[in-house]
Design a protein around this motif. Sequence first.
Motif, PDB file in Angstrom:
ATOM      1  N   VAL A  81       0.815  -1.222   0.000  1.00  0.00           N
ATOM      2  CA  VAL A  81       0.000   0.000   0.000  1.00  0.00           C
ATOM      3  C   VAL A  81       0.846   1.269   0.000  1.00  0.00           C
ATOM      4  O   VAL A  81       0.316   2.358  -0.213  1.00  0.00           O
ATOM      5  CB  VAL A  81      -1.013   0.035   1.175  1.00  0.00           C
ATOM      6  CG1 VAL A  81      -1.939  -1.161   1.118  1.00  0.00           C
ATOM      7  CG2 VAL A  81      -0.324   0.140   2.513  1.00  0.00           C
ATOM      8  N   LEU A  82       2.150   1.146   0.230  1.00  0.00           N
ATOM      9  CA  LEU A  82       3.018   2.316   0.258  1.00  0.00           C
ATOM     10  C   LEU A  82       2.983   3.021  -1.095  1.00  0.00           C
ATOM     11  O   LEU A  82       3.159   2.405  -2.137  1.00  0.00           O
ATOM     12  CB  LEU A  82       4.447   1.917   0.615  1.00  0.00           C
ATOM     13  CG  LEU A  82       5.412   3.057   0.907  1.00  0.00           C
ATOM     14  CD1 LEU A  82       4.956   3.873   2.113  1.00  0.00           C
ATOM     15  CD2 LEU A  82       6.814   2.516   1.143  1.00  0.00           C
ATOM     16  N   GLY A  83       2.694   4.316  -1.078  1.00  0.00           N
ATOM     17  CA  GLY A  83       2.610   5.103  -2.303  1.00  0.00           C
ATOM     18  C   GLY A  83       1.236   5.123  -2.943  1.00  0.00           C
ATOM     19  O   GLY A  83       1.011   5.841  -3.916  1.00  0.00           O
ATOM     20  N   GLU A  84       0.298   4.381  -2.388  1.00  0.00           N
ATOM     21  CA  GLU A  84      -1.049   4.294  -2.953  1.00  0.00           C
ATOM     22  C   GLU A  84      -1.987   5.304  -2.298  1.00  0.00           C
ATOM     23  O   GLU A  84      -1.756   5.753  -1.179  1.00  0.00           O
ATOM     24  CB  GLU A  84      -1.617   2.886  -2.765  1.00  0.00           C
ATOM     25  CG  GLU A  84      -0.817   1.787  -3.438  1.00  0.00           C
ATOM     26  CD  GLU A  84      -0.867   1.859  -4.945  1.00  0.00           C
ATOM     27  OE1 GLU A  84      -1.913   2.248  -5.499  1.00  0.00           O
ATOM     28  OE2 GLU A  84       0.153   1.529  -5.583  1.00  0.00           O
ATOM     29  N   THR A  85      -3.073   5.623  -3.012  1.00  0.00           N
ATOM     30  CA  THR A  85      -4.132   6.466  -2.484  1.00  0.00           C
ATOM     31  C   THR A  85      -5.422   5.660  -2.484  1.00  0.00           C
ATOM     32  O   THR A  85      -5.736   4.983  -3.467  1.00  0.00           O
ATOM     33  CB  THR A  85      -4.310   7.744  -3.321  1.00  0.00           C
ATOM     34  OG1 THR A  85      -3.106   8.508  -3.227  1.00  0.00           O
ATOM     35  CG2 THR A  85      -5.471   8.591  -2.821  1.00  0.00           C
ATOM     36  N   PHE A  86      -6.156   5.733  -1.389  1.00  0.00           N
ATOM     37  CA  PHE A  86      -7.416   5.011  -1.232  1.00  0.00           C
ATOM     38  C   PHE A  86      -8.510   6.018  -0.937  1.00  0.00           C
ATOM     39  O   PHE A  86      -8.296   6.965  -0.182  1.00  0.00           O
ATOM     40  CB  PHE A  86      -7.305   3.990  -0.089  1.00  0.00           C
ATOM     41  CG  PHE A  86      -6.232   2.971  -0.323  1.00  0.00           C
ATOM     42  CD1 PHE A  86      -6.488   1.829  -1.042  1.00  0.00           C
ATOM     43  CD2 PHE A  86      -4.941   3.181   0.162  1.00  0.00           C
ATOM     44  CE1 PHE A  86      -5.491   0.894  -1.281  1.00  0.00           C
ATOM     45  CE2 PHE A  86      -3.933   2.259  -0.061  1.00  0.00           C
ATOM     46  CZ  PHE A  86      -4.214   1.109  -0.781  1.00  0.00           C
ATOM     47  N   GLU A  87      -9.686   5.804  -1.538  1.00  0.00           N
ATOM     48  CA  GLU A  87     -10.794   6.732  -1.347  1.00  0.00           C
ATOM     49  C   GLU A  87     -12.076   5.969  -1.069  1.00  0.00           C
ATOM     50  O   GLU A  87     -12.307   4.895  -1.621  1.00  0.00           O
ATOM     51  CB  GLU A  87     -10.957   7.618  -2.574  1.00  0.00           C
ATOM     52  CG  GLU A  87      -9.752   8.511  -2.807  1.00  0.00           C
ATOM     53  CD  GLU A  87      -9.917   9.441  -3.986  1.00  0.00           C
ATOM     54  OE1 GLU A  87     -10.865   9.258  -4.773  1.00  0.00           O
ATOM     55  OE2 GLU A  87      -9.089  10.355  -4.117  1.00  0.00           O
ATOM     56  N   SER A  88     -12.899   6.572  -0.202  1.00  0.00           N
ATOM     57  CA  SER A  88     -14.187   6.004   0.134  1.00  0.00           C
ATOM     58  C   SER A  88     -15.065   7.138   0.642  1.00  0.00           C
ATOM     59  O   SER A  88     -14.702   7.814   1.613  1.00  0.00           O
ATOM     60  CB  SER A  88     -14.022   4.934   1.215  1.00  0.00           C
ATOM     61  OG  SER A  88     -15.257   4.385   1.562  1.00  0.00           O
ATOM     62  N   ASP A  89     -16.191   7.348   0.012  1.00  0.00           N
ATOM     63  CA  ASP A  89     -17.099   8.436   0.374  1.00  0.00           C
ATOM     64  C   ASP A  89     -16.326   9.749   0.480  1.00  0.00           C
ATOM     65  O   ASP A  89     -15.771  10.195  -0.493  1.00  0.00           O
ATOM     66  CB  ASP A  89     -17.860   8.116   1.662  1.00  0.00           C
ATOM     67  CG  ASP A  89     -18.759   6.899   1.516  1.00  0.00           C
ATOM     68  OD1 ASP A  89     -19.332   6.734   0.417  1.00  0.00           O
ATOM     69  OD2 ASP A  89     -18.880   6.124   2.474  1.00  0.00           O
ATOM     70  N   ASP A  90     -16.250  10.337   1.671  1.00  0.00           N
ATOM     71  CA  ASP A  90     -15.568  11.614   1.819  1.00  0.00           C
ATOM     72  C   ASP A  90     -14.164  11.478   2.406  1.00  0.00           C
ATOM     73  O   ASP A  90     -13.573  12.446   2.856  1.00  0.00           O
ATOM     74  CB  ASP A  90     -16.399  12.570   2.677  1.00  0.00           C
ATOM     75  CG  ASP A  90     -16.679  12.029   4.064  1.00  0.00           C
ATOM     76  OD1 ASP A  90     -16.460  10.825   4.297  1.00  0.00           O
ATOM     77  OD2 ASP A  90     -17.104  12.810   4.925  1.00  0.00           O
ATOM     78  N   ILE A  91     -13.617  10.260   2.386  1.00  0.00           N
ATOM     79  CA  ILE A  91     -12.284  10.007   2.931  1.00  0.00           C
ATOM     80  C   ILE A  91     -11.306   9.728   1.795  1.00  0.00           C
ATOM     81  O   ILE A  91     -11.579   8.932   0.906  1.00  0.00           O
ATOM     82  CB  ILE A  91     -12.295   8.795   3.882  1.00  0.00           C
ATOM     83  CG1 ILE A  91     -13.218   9.053   5.063  1.00  0.00           C
ATOM     84  CG2 ILE A  91     -10.886   8.480   4.372  1.00  0.00           C
ATOM     85  CD1 ILE A  91     -13.435   7.840   5.931  1.00  0.00           C
ATOM     86  N   SER A  92     -10.159  10.388   1.858  1.00  0.00           N
ATOM     87  CA  SER A  92      -9.059  10.105   0.940  1.00  0.00           C
ATOM     88  C   SER A  92      -7.813   9.886   1.782  1.00  0.00           C
ATOM     89  O   SER A  92      -7.482  10.709   2.641  1.00  0.00           O
ATOM     90  CB  SER A  92      -8.844  11.270  -0.028  1.00  0.00           C
ATOM     91  OG  SER A  92      -7.766  10.976  -0.897  1.00  0.00           O
ATOM     92  N   LEU A  93      -7.140   8.764   1.575  1.00  0.00           N
ATOM     93  CA  LEU A  93      -5.975   8.391   2.365  1.00  0.00           C
ATOM     94  C   LEU A  93      -4.827   8.073   1.427  1.00  0.00           C
ATOM     95  O   LEU A  93      -4.914   7.148   0.627  1.00  0.00           O
ATOM     96  CB  LEU A  93      -6.300   7.172   3.237  1.00  0.00           C
ATOM     97  CG  LEU A  93      -5.167   6.554   4.035  1.00  0.00           C
ATOM     98  CD1 LEU A  93      -4.663   7.533   5.089  1.00  0.00           C
ATOM     99  CD2 LEU A  93      -5.634   5.262   4.678  1.00  0.00           C
ATOM    100  N   THR A  94      -3.749   8.867   1.518  1.00  0.00           N
ATOM    101  CA  THR A  94      -2.554   8.618   0.721  1.00  0.00           C
ATOM    102  C   THR A  94      -1.461   8.109   1.649  1.00  0.00           C
ATOM    103  O   THR A  94      -1.137   8.752   2.653  1.00  0.00           O
ATOM    104  CB  THR A  94      -2.078   9.893   0.002  1.00  0.00           C
ATOM    105  OG1 THR A  94      -3.134  10.342  -0.855  1.00  0.00           O
ATOM    106  CG2 THR A  94      -0.846   9.618  -0.840  1.00  0.00           C
TER     107      THR A  94
END
Length: 97
Positions: A21-34
């Motif tokens: 997951v290092l370097g990846e961006t994950f999104e769900s509804d109003d959450i964005s996690l890089t």
Amino acid sequence: MIVNERETPEGLLVAVCDEDVLGETFESDDISLTVTEDFYGGDEADENAVIESLSRATVANLVGRRAVELAVDEGFIDEGNVLEVGSTLHAQLLRMQ
């Protein structure tokens, strides 16, 4: 897994993530996690090393199914406090002293 430890004025900050997951961006509804190298990049660690780091942490941030599930299994994180962000898991630990 990858572990990064930093001493802060408030105590030990531990960041743990799965390697994939290092370097990846994950999104769900109003959450964005890089999962940035700056914050999560560190040393490769086996389960025992992650457990040891988490046992000393004042604050911890975890990303990735393996890292979060290990923290839940070892009792550091309550399963009800785990967020599913896109295709990964995220949890935070704050130990009050």
